[in-house]
Enzyme design. Sequence first.
Site, PDB file in Angstrom:
ATOM      1  CG  ASP A 259      19.322  -8.262   6.167  1.00  0.00           C
ATOM      2  OD1 ASP A 259      18.234  -7.933   5.641  1.00  0.00           O
ATOM      3  OD2 ASP A 259      19.453  -8.398   7.401  1.00  0.00           O
TER       4      ASP A 259
ATOM      5  N   GLY B 243      24.589  -4.123   9.817  1.00  0.00           N
ATOM      6  CA  GLY B 243      23.402  -4.317  10.637  1.00  0.00           C
ATOM      7  C   GLY B 243      23.183  -3.161  11.580  1.00  0.00           C
ATOM      8  CG  ASN B 244      19.399  -2.368  13.060  1.00  0.00           C
ATOM      9  OD1 ASN B 244      19.325  -1.390  12.326  1.00  0.00           O
ATOM     10  ND2 ASN B 244      18.520  -3.353  13.018  1.00  0.00           N
TER      11      ASN B 244
END
Length: 207
Positions: A77, A10-11
Amino acid sequence: MQNRLLADIGNTHVHILDNGQIFHLKHEEAIDHYQDRKLYYISVSHTLDQKITQIQNWENIAAKVVLQGAYETMGVDRKALCLSHRDGIFVDAGSAITVDIVKNGTYKGGFILPGINAYLDSYRRISPALDIKINQSIALDKLPLTTKDGISYGIIASIKALIDQHRDDQPLYFTGGDGQFLSRFFEDAIFDERLVFDGMYNALGAN
């Protein structure tokens, strides 16, 4: 197959399934710890893409995560999450709340809401008097009588109403940081933090 090392990048964090356990690591921590091991990953972190593509032991499986009916810009995702089961409503409650519907293995559509913290931030920007923490035990069967409960009710009840509108007796699956909390407000909801990884396994098994 089930012993493969998987990562959902993720980020801000890398979520790793390692020998049946899930670990949530910062980017650099995950790279330092796992760069010498064979790992299959999906990523939504564009800022990290150039660095992780240079790790020889890591394989990006995004091209194998194929969801029938998905739109072109749908996050990998979310596709993986929807591949975990052939039917259901899939809710990923993180920084944003994504809600996606799959029937007979085909994606039927979905929508995106702010995450709970984003809702709370919006109230804070309106007034310091609205700077509260959500009431984890808010009841939805009666109107609130305090500011904290009023905000908590407004957030949870609106999320619940929109999801219920599209449920149609389908299985309801939750994942993500706030997934377990939100799932408590729905009858027969299933919380499972492995859902994205299950979808990745299914994608790898089909290719």
